[in-house]
Design a protein around this motif. Sequence first.
Motif, PDB file in Angstrom:
ATOM      1  N   GLY A 248     -50.370  14.197  50.786  1.00 36.86           N
ATOM      2  CA  GLY A 248     -50.028  12.912  51.374  1.00 36.86           C
ATOM      3  C   GLY A 248     -49.508  11.908  50.377  1.00 36.86           C
ATOM      4  N   ILE A 249     -48.360  12.212  49.800  1.00 41.59           N
ATOM      5  CA  ILE A 249     -47.773  11.310  48.813  1.00 41.59           C
ATOM      6  C   ILE A 249     -46.623  10.543  49.432  1.00 41.59           C
ATOM      7  N   SER A 250     -46.592   9.253  49.192  1.00 45.15           N
ATOM      8  CA  SER A 250     -45.447   8.433  49.595  1.00 45.15           C
ATOM      9  C   SER A 250     -45.013   7.630  48.386  1.00 45.15           C
ATOM     10  N   LEU A 251     -43.729   7.588  48.116  1.00 45.33           N
ATOM     11  CA  LEU A 251     -43.213   6.786  46.999  1.00 45.33           C
ATOM     12  C   LEU A 251     -41.736   6.529  47.230  1.00 45.33           C
ATOM     13  N   SER A 252     -41.189   5.634  46.444  1.00 47.40           N
ATOM     14  CA  SER A 252     -39.739   5.453  46.523  1.00 47.40           C
ATOM     15  C   SER A 252     -39.183   5.007  45.177  1.00 47.40           C
ATOM     16  N   LEU A 253     -37.922   5.335  44.945  1.00 40.81           N
ATOM     17  CA  LEU A 253     -37.246   5.027  43.681  1.00 40.81           C
ATOM     18  C   LEU A 253     -35.862   4.503  43.993  1.00 40.81           C
ATOM     19  N   LYS A 254     -35.391   3.571  43.146  1.00 38.80           N
ATOM     20  CA  LYS A 254     -34.031   3.071  43.303  1.00 38.80           C
ATOM     21  C   LYS A 254     -33.100   3.842  42.381  1.00 38.80           C
ATOM     22  N   GLU A 255     -31.832   3.749  42.672  1.00 35.95           N
ATOM     23  CA  GLU A 255     -30.838   4.445  41.871  1.00 35.95           C
ATOM     24  C   GLU A 255     -30.900   3.975  40.421  1.00 35.95           C
ATOM     25  N   GLY A 256     -30.839   4.952  39.489  1.00 36.46           N
ATOM     26  CA  GLY A 256     -30.835   4.622  38.068  1.00 36.46           C
ATOM     27  C   GLY A 256     -32.206   4.362  37.489  1.00 36.46           C
ATOM     28  N   GLN A 257     -33.263   4.471  38.297  1.00 34.43           N
ATOM     29  CA  GLN A 257     -34.612   4.251  37.769  1.00 34.43           C
ATOM     30  C   GLN A 257     -35.088   5.477  37.007  1.00 34.43           C
ATOM     31  N   PHE A 258     -35.896   5.182  36.002  1.00 33.64           N
ATOM     32  CA  PHE A 258     -36.447   6.255  35.174  1.00 33.64           C
ATOM     33  C   PHE A 258     -37.951   6.241  35.389  1.00 33.64           C
ATOM     34  N   ALA A 259     -38.479   7.256  36.074  1.00 35.70           N
ATOM     35  CA  ALA A 259     -39.892   7.260  36.441  1.00 35.70           C
ATOM     36  C   ALA A 259     -40.627   8.396  35.763  1.00 35.70           C
ATOM     37  N   SER A 260     -41.908   8.215  35.576  1.00 34.68           N
ATOM     38  CA  SER A 260     -42.713   9.310  35.041  1.00 34.68           C
ATOM     39  C   SER A 260     -43.850   9.621  35.999  1.00 34.68           C
ATOM     40  N   ILE A 261     -44.297  10.895  35.977  1.00 35.22           N
ATOM     41  CA  ILE A 261     -45.460  11.307  36.752  1.00 35.22           C
ATOM     42  C   ILE A 261     -46.488  11.808  35.761  1.00 35.22           C
ATOM     43  N   VAL A 262     -47.696  11.266  35.825  1.00 36.60           N
ATOM     44  CA  VAL A 262     -48.763  11.741  34.933  1.00 36.60           C
ATOM     45  C   VAL A 262     -49.944  12.196  35.777  1.00 36.60           C
ATOM     46  N   GLY A 263     -50.847  12.923  35.133  1.00 33.35           N
ATOM     47  CA  GLY A 263     -52.018  13.411  35.858  1.00 33.35           C
ATOM     48  C   GLY A 263     -52.580  14.617  35.149  1.00 33.35           C
TER      49      GLY A 263
END
Lengths: 225, 462
Positions: free
Chosen positions: A23-38
């Motif tokens: 059940g993951i919900s997220l959103s990103l805009k164009e050109g964004q640099f995101a990281s996922i940790v865990g």
Amino acid sequence: MLTVKDLKKSYKSGDVTVAAVNGISLSLKEGQFASIVGRSGSGKSTLLSLLGALDKPSSGQIFVDNQDITQLHDKDLIKYRCKTIGFVFQSYNLVPNLTALENVMLPMEFGGISKEDRHSRASLLLDQVGLSADKQTRKPARLSGGEQQRVAIARALANKPKLILADEPTGNLDSQTGTMIFDLLHNLSKSQNTTIIVVTHDNEIAGKTDKTFKLSDGKLITKKS
Amino acid sequence: MNPVSRGIRNAFRNTSRTFSIVIILGLSIGLALAMLVADQSVNNKINTVKASVGNTITVTPAGFSRFSSVNNSLTTSQLAPLSKLANVTGVEESFTDRLITIGSNTNLPFGNTKSSATTSLSSPVKLKAKAGRRFFYVGGGGANFSPANFSLPITFLATNNPNQINTGNLAIVSGKMINANLDDNQALVSQAMATKNNLKVGSTFTAYSTTLSVEGIFSNSTQSANNTVVVSLPTGQAISNKSGVVTSAVVYVNSLDNLASVTNAVKNKLGSAADVTSSQQQANQTVAPLDSVKSISLYSLIGAVIAGSLIILLTMVMIVRERTREIGVIKAIGASNGRISLQFMSEAVTLTLMGAVVGLIFAILAASPITHTLVNNSATSNRQFGFGGPGAAFRAAGPRFISGGRGAGGFLRDNFTNIHAAVGWSVLGFGLLSAIVIAVIGSAGVAYFISKIRPAVVMRTE
Ligand SMILES: Nc1ncnc2c1ncn2[C@@H]1O[C@H](COP(=O)(O)OP(=O)(O)OP(=O)(O)O)[C@@H](O)[C@H]1O
Ligand SMILES: [Mg+2]
């Protein structure tokens, strides 16, 4: 650019059902640099493979430029992987029997780019990621890990994807080389306005990204903007 | 780079494995080709044999045996209707007997040669024997065998078609041909017979106590023909006091297509009085052992192609499993199943084509020995067809023999020595075709395994 709604993926192994993404919900805009940790086993790779259409979710939706890719048919899925996504893996995953140049040309062949254009674009990309010309005709076995990852990044960029997904791209590299690879990705997202999602264990790296998603047991726990 | 050239390159990725697969594949393709060559050469031979026997029907008295020739016989009037049958071009009638040389030793260790028919001639044929054996034969190696006062019985041939004998391996060298229709006591003798008995054209000798004169002398290389005296049918029937008697006849048919129908018509006309055999039946008997070679080679051919397909199929399955991750990677970067399958198909075709080249070399080296081994094995298991065995010296030469026809044994022996196993264009073409069939079958199975690989495997670290 990217919107994920209540995404779930569970695996059945024997009698036990593992909810790898729950059940993951997220959103990103164009050109964004995101990281996922865990922590290990929290579902980071599973999430990435769903975003890249390498696997189908159990439920939920993934909108890329307002198109729900979970509804695509096989033929369009192949096209999506080929044109919209660029993948970078922890273990590089270059084709061992092909030279660096040929590895970078491979997705262009699948994307239907003409032979002449493939070659010139591939060597341009390899120049950009900093692989010298004499190394471009080597096979992966004769390149260092950092060099292989540069080739993998060039390959991910081959078809000018909108979204680059990188699963622990620096995990097999020493921290200095890792930082160089990370900077390479970072510059790309800025100069080409490409959306990038990086899975990482390195908090220093995660700290430099626009957005960090923290995963635990398949769920997003905190969000830092 | 495209899927095809990637496949070709991948075929050489693991050289030692490529080498062993190509060798194994080459052996099975080579075996298939060698079997094809065997099949073709045997087939050619069967066709030549069938074509060479001609369109003739042999008629002999029912239960006829060469040793009791005159007891059981047909007559000219019985045979008369045969020449009027549709599609019959001629009927050759003959009367054969054995003549004992007057005053010769007839009480021999290998059997009594007494006969009421006598002649003043002595046989030019010398018998031979191997030490310690009771077999006697004509020609070949071994010591001459000559009991005191011995002469081989002489074959007496009376025929209404002496010209026919002239078309075979027999030619008049002095004097002239006898007249087939006259009862004029004229005879033909062989050069060997003439030399042995000091005969020239115009000389006389006796047979059945009647004086005959030499009208012509013929040359021939066979011992049987050398031991034969030829007269016209009326002369023979008269001097032997067997008016109208015929011991065998040959019916000539205008074409091979009518052979079977004429054979039936002849059987209907003669009923139980005669044994009727067509040359085609003889030919079929002759080539029967070759037919078994044909089926052995056909089954081996099919087996070898199946084996080749299995080898490449298993190899490709192994390769696909080994490259699961690599296949996942190229799926993840946008390759379709079809494109990946094409790449593996190209790899399989490359391996099989190399196998085909090795196979062709193997076939060129092995086709001849394999063909001969197959044929010779079937020859030993069909030895009853052998010609020239014990007692051959005592076989009276029949009219078919002297007129150039040959028994089944003779044909078969030729088959064994004259089968040429050659690798021709058709074999080359088949080699290519079978290689492609093998490769396509092999890679078709692989396409299924490729489609089953999920691109997500790449997310798992090795
Ligand atoms: N194909 C699969 N079959 C069954 N279970 C799976 C499968 N793939 C992943 N899982 C399970 O899903 C959970 C999440 O796995 P995932 O690989 O996404 O973790 P991760 O966060 O990437 O871990 P790591 O940091 O070690 O790479 C784990 O418990 C894993 O065992
Ligand atoms: Mg992972």
